[in-house]
Design an enzyme around this catalytic site. Sequence first.
Site, short mmCIF file in Angstrom:
data_model
loop_
_atom_site.label_atom_id
_atom_site.label_comp_id
_atom_site.label_asym_id
_atom_site.label_seq_id
_atom_site.Cartn_x
_atom_site.Cartn_y
_atom_site.Cartn_z
N LYS A 22 -11.70 -0.08 7.98
CA LYS A 22 -12.03 -0.24 6.55
C LYS A 22 -13.43 -0.82 6.37
O LYS A 22 -14.19 -0.37 5.50
CB LYS A 22 -10.98 -1.13 5.88
CG LYS A 22 -9.62 -0.44 5.75
CD LYS A 22 -8.54 -1.40 5.30
CE LYS A 22 -7.18 -0.69 5.25
NZ LYS A 22 -6.07 -1.59 4.88
N GLN A 67 -4.32 -7.12 4.14
CA GLN A 67 -3.80 -6.13 5.08
C GLN A 67 -2.31 -6.34 5.34
O GLN A 67 -1.87 -7.44 5.66
CB GLN A 67 -4.58 -6.22 6.41
CG GLN A 67 -4.13 -5.23 7.46
CD GLN A 67 -4.37 -3.78 7.04
OE1 GLN A 67 -5.42 -3.47 6.47
NE2 GLN A 67 -3.44 -2.91 7.32
N ASP A 100 -5.76 -1.94 -3.24
CA ASP A 100 -4.62 -1.28 -2.61
C ASP A 100 -3.70 -0.61 -3.64
O ASP A 100 -2.90 0.27 -3.30
CB ASP A 100 -3.78 -2.29 -1.81
CG ASP A 100 -4.18 -2.35 -0.35
OD1 ASP A 100 -4.61 -1.30 0.18
OD2 ASP A 100 -4.03 -3.41 0.27
#
Length: 334
Positions: free
Chosen positions: A87, A126, A149
Amino acid sequence: AATSLTSALASGLLQPAHSCFLRPHPFHLAAVRDEVVVTSGRKLAQQFKQEVRQEVEEWVASGNKRPHLSVILVGENPASHSYVLDKTRAAADMGMNSETIVKPEELLNVIGKLNNDDNVDGLVVQLPLPEHIDERRICNAVSPDKDADGFHVINVGRMCFDQYSTLPATPWGRTGIPTLGKNVVVAGRSKNVGMPFIMLLHIDGVHERPGGDATVTISHRYTPKEQLKKHTIFADIVISAAGIPNLITSDMIKEGAAVIDVGINRVHDPITPKPKLVGDVDFEGVREKAGYITPVPGCVGPMTVAMLMKNTIIVLRLEEREVLESKKLRVAAN
């Protein structure tokens, strides 16, 4: 024209025929296939990254600061460490600033500080988190306005009501498969992958954030495999996100179907002692019948990272839209 998963400013997993600008080749679901199409997620991701890179440069050229993505990494999961590295590399490749905060002692406090930091545009925690941490509480602690997200309950609600918002990145990767009126089976109902797939595929294609207009069947851990087969054998599109190796085999799909494998499973290679990544689909067997298939690894992963970067741009656009609407209201009030 066939409709499919798409949002107001960017496309979804399965593109409408009239806007398949990422489709590398034409694909039409058919009862008899000519040759299986194996998608390269890395190639699609590179094309999409170029689009995001251009959006970033246009944003900066308009006098705005360069977008900044913050990623929080908790725990010792080796796969999570690898994903976070992917990422941050992708952010740099697309012209964004990023930072990784590793194993913060006061997770909620750190999230609160980042929520209030004007320099931070997108925020990701995460997943998965260590078992002792309440994942839902942490996802909801992230400001919905910085939720890259798309996991905050407010953004999930917006998704369910066809409103424009950030979307979970995995279901948002796109392939160019038409969905209007198609029969789709989604194996798996996880909150981060299966459920968003289901919602995005079945909702109306004429709303603020158009959906796929497909007829969707859901299966889960309590669906017997023989029952699952009764549905997949008639499906135009099969999406597996169950995390079960060889869940979908060639006898379960019809000729020419599209098969999208979202499963990520670590298994021991029978030839070597080393572990390897496989999906939920028996790739070699299913490719003999499918008209379209995605490999694991090599498709969903690269697209997920690319779509996360797109979400970082979207939170900026949403903030910009809110500011403009607020100004309009103040003008109208005066």
